[in-house]
Design an enzyme around this catalytic site. Structure first.
Site, PDB file in Angstrom:
ATOM      1  N   ILE A  52      -8.442  13.468  -2.398  1.00 27.08           N
ATOM      2  CA  ILE A  52      -8.680  14.043  -3.726  1.00 27.08           C
ATOM      3  C   ILE A  52      -8.140  13.153  -4.839  1.00 27.08           C
ATOM      4  O   ILE A  52      -8.480  13.355  -6.010  1.00 27.08           O
ATOM      5  CB  ILE A  52      -8.067  15.456  -3.853  1.00 27.08           C
ATOM      6  CG1 ILE A  52      -6.558  15.426  -3.589  1.00 27.08           C
ATOM      7  CG2 ILE A  52      -8.761  16.424  -2.915  1.00 27.08           C
ATOM      8  CD1 ILE A  52      -5.876  16.776  -3.806  1.00 27.08           C
TER       9      ILE A  52
ATOM     10  N   HIS B   9      -5.703   9.115  -5.623  1.00 24.82           N
ATOM     11  CA  HIS B   9      -4.893   8.014  -5.119  1.00 24.82           C
ATOM     12  C   HIS B   9      -3.724   7.809  -6.061  1.00 24.82           C
ATOM     13  O   HIS B   9      -3.889   7.762  -7.281  1.00 24.82           O
ATOM     14  CB  HIS B   9      -5.711   6.723  -5.020  1.00 24.82           C
ATOM     15  CG  HIS B   9      -4.965   5.589  -4.367  1.00 24.82           C
ATOM     16  ND1 HIS B   9      -4.147   4.736  -5.088  1.00 24.82           N
ATOM     17  CD2 HIS B   9      -4.885   5.199  -3.059  1.00 24.82           C
ATOM     18  CE1 HIS B   9      -3.613   3.850  -4.264  1.00 24.82           C
ATOM     19  NE2 HIS B   9      -4.040   4.102  -3.034  1.00 24.82           N
ATOM     20  N   GLY B  10      -2.514   7.740  -5.507  1.00 25.87           N
ATOM     21  CA  GLY B  10      -1.323   7.582  -6.335  1.00 25.87           C
ATOM     22  C   GLY B  10      -0.449   6.456  -5.848  1.00 25.87           C
ATOM     23  O   GLY B  10      -0.844   5.629  -5.018  1.00 25.87           O
ATOM     24  N   GLY B  11       0.778   6.431  -6.338  1.00 25.87           N
ATOM     25  CA  GLY B  11       1.698   5.360  -6.001  1.00 25.87           C
ATOM     26  C   GLY B  11       2.087   5.349  -4.529  1.00 25.87           C
ATOM     27  O   GLY B  11       2.521   4.329  -4.003  1.00 25.87           O
TER      28      GLY B  11
ATOM     29  N   GLY C  66      -0.065   6.164  -2.104  1.00 26.39           N
ATOM     30  CA  GLY C  66      -1.281   6.106  -1.303  1.00 26.39           C
ATOM     31  C   GLY C  66      -2.201   7.270  -1.618  1.00 26.39           C
ATOM     32  O   GLY C  66      -2.099   7.938  -2.647  1.00 26.39           O
ATOM     33  N   TRP C  67      -3.118   7.525  -0.667  1.00 23.04           N
ATOM     34  CA  TRP C  67      -4.114   8.576  -0.857  1.00 23.04           C
ATOM     35  C   TRP C  67      -3.502   9.963  -0.685  1.00 23.04           C
ATOM     36  O   TRP C  67      -2.580  10.159   0.112  1.00 23.04           O
ATOM     37  CB  TRP C  67      -5.269   8.395   0.121  1.00 23.04           C
ATOM     38  CG  TRP C  67      -6.149   7.238  -0.235  1.00 23.04           C
ATOM     39  CD1 TRP C  67      -6.096   5.966   0.263  1.00 23.04           C
ATOM     40  CD2 TRP C  67      -7.197   7.251  -1.205  1.00 23.04           C
ATOM     41  NE1 TRP C  67      -7.046   5.173  -0.337  1.00 23.04           N
ATOM     42  CE2 TRP C  67      -7.747   5.936  -1.243  1.00 23.04           C
ATOM     43  CE3 TRP C  67      -7.728   8.211  -2.047  1.00 23.04           C
ATOM     44  CZ2 TRP C  67      -8.792   5.581  -2.084  1.00 23.04           C
ATOM     45  CZ3 TRP C  67      -8.788   7.873  -2.880  1.00 23.04           C
ATOM     46  CH2 TRP C  67      -9.308   6.573  -2.901  1.00 23.04           C
ATOM     47  N   ILE C  68      -4.039  10.898  -1.466  1.00 23.52           N
ATOM     48  CA  ILE C  68      -3.624  12.301  -1.399  1.00 23.52           C
ATOM     49  C   ILE C  68      -4.815  13.075  -0.832  1.00 23.52           C
ATOM     50  O   ILE C  68      -5.958  12.874  -1.268  1.00 23.52           O
ATOM     51  CB  ILE C  68      -3.229  12.828  -2.791  1.00 23.52           C
ATOM     52  CG1 ILE C  68      -2.102  11.964  -3.377  1.00 23.52           C
ATOM     53  CG2 ILE C  68      -2.799  14.281  -2.724  1.00 23.52           C
ATOM     54  CD1 ILE C  68      -1.818  12.241  -4.837  1.00 23.52           C
TER      55      ILE C  68
ATOM     56  N   ASP D 104       8.009  11.478 -13.002  1.00 23.17           N
ATOM     57  CA  ASP D 104       6.631  11.008 -13.201  1.00 23.17           C
ATOM     58  C   ASP D 104       5.789  12.021 -13.970  1.00 23.17           C
ATOM     59  O   ASP D 104       4.644  12.288 -13.604  1.00 23.17           O
ATOM     60  CB  ASP D 104       5.984  10.717 -11.842  1.00 23.17           C
ATOM     61  CG  ASP D 104       4.726   9.853 -11.981  1.00 23.17           C
ATOM     62  OD1 ASP D 104       4.579   9.180 -13.018  1.00 23.17           O
ATOM     63  OD2 ASP D 104       3.894   9.871 -11.060  1.00 23.17           O
TER      64      ASP D 104
END
Length: 797
Positions: A151, A153-155, A157-159, A271
């Site tokens: 759903i 992509h963040g710091g 990796g993929w979520i 964050d």
């Protein structure tokens, strides 16, 4: 002995009275089930799911029907299925939305999104260089979480979106965690898991589980799925890519308590950004707790460029670094921040560059403090920032919509009295007693009217100060000096501050100055010290120093009206000391900007606004006049009970020759105010005081206003004389003006005399003789009679 919650079998014995008290024993409070069968009547009538008997049944003999237990189970299952179906069907049913900030803002209701719609195709991101997802749709994690797809992509990796098959197939989110390469890193990771699991706040996404899995070096964190758009998504759907200020502030006011909760537990979020704030139905939630860490933690601190505090690499995560992200998040929601290489630039656009900040300068000041490069200058807590944000919101709604709300989250008492409300009227009393009066405000009357800081209830001396609040200043000094020597009061800041206030009330200005100097090293950054230093500077005539002190207080408390009122009065005192308080100083463009920034004149604030500068630290007369008008206007627009600001603004507008605007301000003093009649009388004098722009229309307006006042008003006789005298002076300079009206007609009358030179002289003579009867001093009585004899029209007898 069985547990209290253990169900009993067999009949329950009657309670036995307690032999010691004679009363019945405490009733059993264990939870129990009550059977309810909504389909029982239907079953008794034979209209059920088991069918009817037919002829074949009669021929072969009856087939055994369902037992009562089977009927009850079937009915219960039907009830559960219907309830579950209704519950799921009504998910997202529209409601009114949440009221926040004491009802000042209603946030819109946002229907939750279908979880399946949140899944995205990772192909474009992979083709752009992002690593491919390690989990695919259909993968099972930890034997219970079925992956539906990525759903975001963040710091880390993929979520992923997943279904938890062990808990009613609820939707969850899986996010990778930081890998621990050393024993110390693993210890830190374990401790972070522990406090993440213990976070329970309605505004923060729930943590369900931590999973060790070979497909993620640090394992996965399993979180609640919150179905709804992010604030970033909501902002991008707006026509100008920004949210309305009140809506954005409302959302942040919902976020700040969640941050305050984290800070109180010793952790920081790290964050905060619009992507991590989700709106679902009437709730606002923080998601993505992967960056949460302990205050002062070291190692990898995750954040987002453009939002993350600049000092975090040297100080580590702190409350101040979280406050910085709040300021950046709010700014990104309401204005278009400049971007370089896909990252928001540091700093904020100035009011000259951003129209929104020109209109809402207090909002600009709040953002400046929240994002100050020096963390020591930021808000000390999320709660403190929320209080000031509510004050700024009050101003925004007052300026934009004309709606006023009570200021409950304040650091000051109410205004103790008024200043500058009677000066113009007092001058007319000279007609009665011959004593000359000044129309200028004075520093002592300003100080006596200004509010004072509230006592911090957590201070060690708060109880003592509350008990002594009604004590006379002279008596309280001895009490406080004795209290300061007690060991349990040594840490009190309120006691020495109260000593200074008492000294100032007693006129001991030199002693107060000396005590403030001794306190400067320890309390110099405290806004209360700055406030008292400003008060002391006013009383010693150091208006430049007072301006600097009150400006510092305003920087610290941008949502408070008190420092704005103090600054406006200080600017007016500076104008008086320069001898230009009654002189027009602004050119046409700046005058228009000043009118627009009074917020009560209906003048639009456009992009071509011309101002002498936005800083309050100035002795330039033009800047002083501009800011005095603007600050008086802001306080008045926000709170119509602060009549000192209304009179102050009208004085400055009158000095600029904007008489109609000055009158319009005083016309808004509420009818239930004890200053209402004073305001009406003052407008009469304002209409006739500008000889250069006097007209018959203004003279008649002044007379009509005076006629509408109650006859019990004691100043009406001298006010009539002032109006008649102004009319006579005007008529002498316009000798043909009185010929248009027929003598004795209603159109030709001013009060009850003809609007002719002879009629006005007659009225003045009569009025002066009436005042002479009331004059308290014989010398002035004779002078009034001489004036009446001099003004009377010539006669032959």
């Amino acid at each position: 002995m069985s547990d209290d919650n253990e169900p009993t079998t067999g009949p329950t014995p009657d309670p036995t009275p307690d032999p010691t008290t004679g009363s019945d024993p405490e009733p059993d409070q264990a939870t129990a089930a009550t059977f309810f069968d909504p389909f029982a009547d239907d079953d008794e009538d034979g209209d059920d799911d088991w069918g009817d008997w037919d002829d074949s049944t009669a021929a072969t003999g009856p087939t055994p029907g369902p037992t009562p237990e089977e009927l009850a189970e079937a009915s219960s299952e039907r009830s559960r299925q219907e309830a579950l179906s209704t519950f799921r069907r009504r998910r997202g049913t529209s409601r009114r939305g949440a009221e926040v900030a004491g009802g000042m803002v209603r946030l819109p209701f946002i229907p939750p999104t279908d979880p399946e719609d949140a899944v995205i195709d990772p192909t474009p991101a992979v083709e752009a260089g992002t690593e491919a997802p390690t989990l695919a749709p259909g993968d099972i994690v930890a034997g219970q979480y079925e992956i539906r797809g990525p759903i975001a992509h963040g710091g880390m990796g993929w979520i992923y979106l997943a279904v938890d098959h062990n808990v009613s197939d609820r939707w969850v989110v899986l996010k990778g965690m930081m890998a621990a390469s050393t024993m110390q890193d693993r210890a830190v990771a374990e401790s972070e898991r522990a406090f993440l699991a213990d976070i329970t706040h309605p505004g923060i996404v729930k943590i369900f589980n931590f999973i060790d899995d070979s497909r993620s070096a640090g394992g996965f964190i399993v979180m609640e799925y919150v179905g709804g758009p992010s604030l970033r998504h909501r902002r991008r759907r707006q026509p100008d890519n920004t949210l309305p200020v009140d809506t954005a502030v409302g959302y942040l006011l919902e976020v700040l308590p969640a941050l305050d909760y984290l800070h109180s537990r010793g952790v920081v979020y790290n964050d905060l950004k619009p992507d991590n704030i989700i709106i679902t139905e009437d709730q606002v939630k923080l998601i993505d707790l992967g960056a949460v860490s302990g205050i002062g933690a070291y190692g990898h601190i995750f954040g987002t460029k453009g939002f993350q505090a600049p000092e975090i690499a040297t100080t580590g995560p702190t409350v101040a670094s979280d406050i910085y992200t709040v300021g950046r998040t709010l700014a990104s929601l309401i204005v278009r921040l400049p971007v370089t290489d896909g990252v928001y630039d540091d700093g904020l656009p100035s009011p000259d560059e951003e129209p929104l900040f020109r209109r809402y300068l207090s909002l600009y000041r709040l953002l400046l403090r929240a994002t100050d490069p020096d963390p020591e200058n930021r808000f000390s807590s999320a709660r403190t920032m929320a209080d000031q944000l509510i004050g700024v919101l009050r101003e925004v709604l007052a300026i934009r919509d004309g709606r006023q709300f009570p200021h409950l989250d304040t650091r000051f008492t109410a205004q103790r009295s008024t200043f500058g409300t009677n000066h113009l009227l007092f001058r007319t009393d000279q007609l009665l007693d011959g004593i000359e009066r000044s129309v200028e405000i004075t520093a002592p009357e300003v100080v006596a009217a200004l509010p004072i800081p509230l006592t911090d209830p957590s201070d060690p001396g708060a109880a003592l100060l509350s008990a002594a609040s009604l004590t006379e200043p002279g008596e309280i000094l001895d009490t406080l000096e004795a209290a300061r020597r007690q060991p349990d009061m040594a840490a009190s800041r309120e006691i020495p501050l109260t000593v200074v206030r008492a000294q100032l009330d007693l006129g001991m200005t030199t002693e107060a100055e000396e005590m403030l100097r001794t306190m400067a090293e320890d309390m110099g950054r405290d806004w209360r010290h700055q406030w008292l230093s400003g008060i002391c500077a006013l009383l010693t005539g150091d208006f430049v120093g007072a301006q600097a002190n009150f400006n510092t207080v305003l920087n610290i408390l941008p949502g408070e009206p008190a420092p704005k009122l103090a600054l406006a009065a200080t600017d007016e005192l500076l104008l008086q000391s320069q001898g230009v308080n009654t002189v027009g100083l602004l050119d046409a463009d700046v005058r228009r900007s000043a009118l627009a920034l009074t917020y009560s004149q209906g003048v639009p604030l456009d992009d071509s606004v011309t101002v002498p500068g936005w800083t309050h630290l100035s002795q330039d007369p033009v800047a002083l006049r501009f800011h005095a008008i603007r600050l008086y206007g802001l306080v008045w627009a926000t709170n119509p009970t602060t009549v000192s600001s209304a009179f102050g603004m009208s004085r400055q507008l009158q000095a600029e020759g904007l008489v109609d605007a000055a009158v319009a301000v005083l016309d808004k003093v509420p009818a239930n105010s004890r200053h209402h009649e004073t305001a009406r009388l003052t407008t009469v004098l304002m209409l006739i005081s500008d000889a250069g722009n006097l007209s018959e229309s203004r003279i008649r307006r002044a007379a009509r206003r005076l006629d509408l006042l109650p006859t019990t008003e004691p100043r009406i006789p001298q006010m009539r004389i002032a109006v008649l005298s102004a009319a006579l002076d005007w008529l002498r300079s316009h000798p043909d003006a009185g010929d248009d009206a027929e003598a004795g007609s209603a159109a030709g009358l001013l009060f009850d005399v003809d609007f002719t030179e002879r009629g006005l002289r007659t009225g003045l003579e009569r009025g002066l003789r009436e005042l002479a009867h009331q004059a308290p001093f014989a010398r002035h009585r004779h002078r009034l009679v001489d004036m009446a004899n001099h003004i009377r029209p010539r006669t032959w007898f």
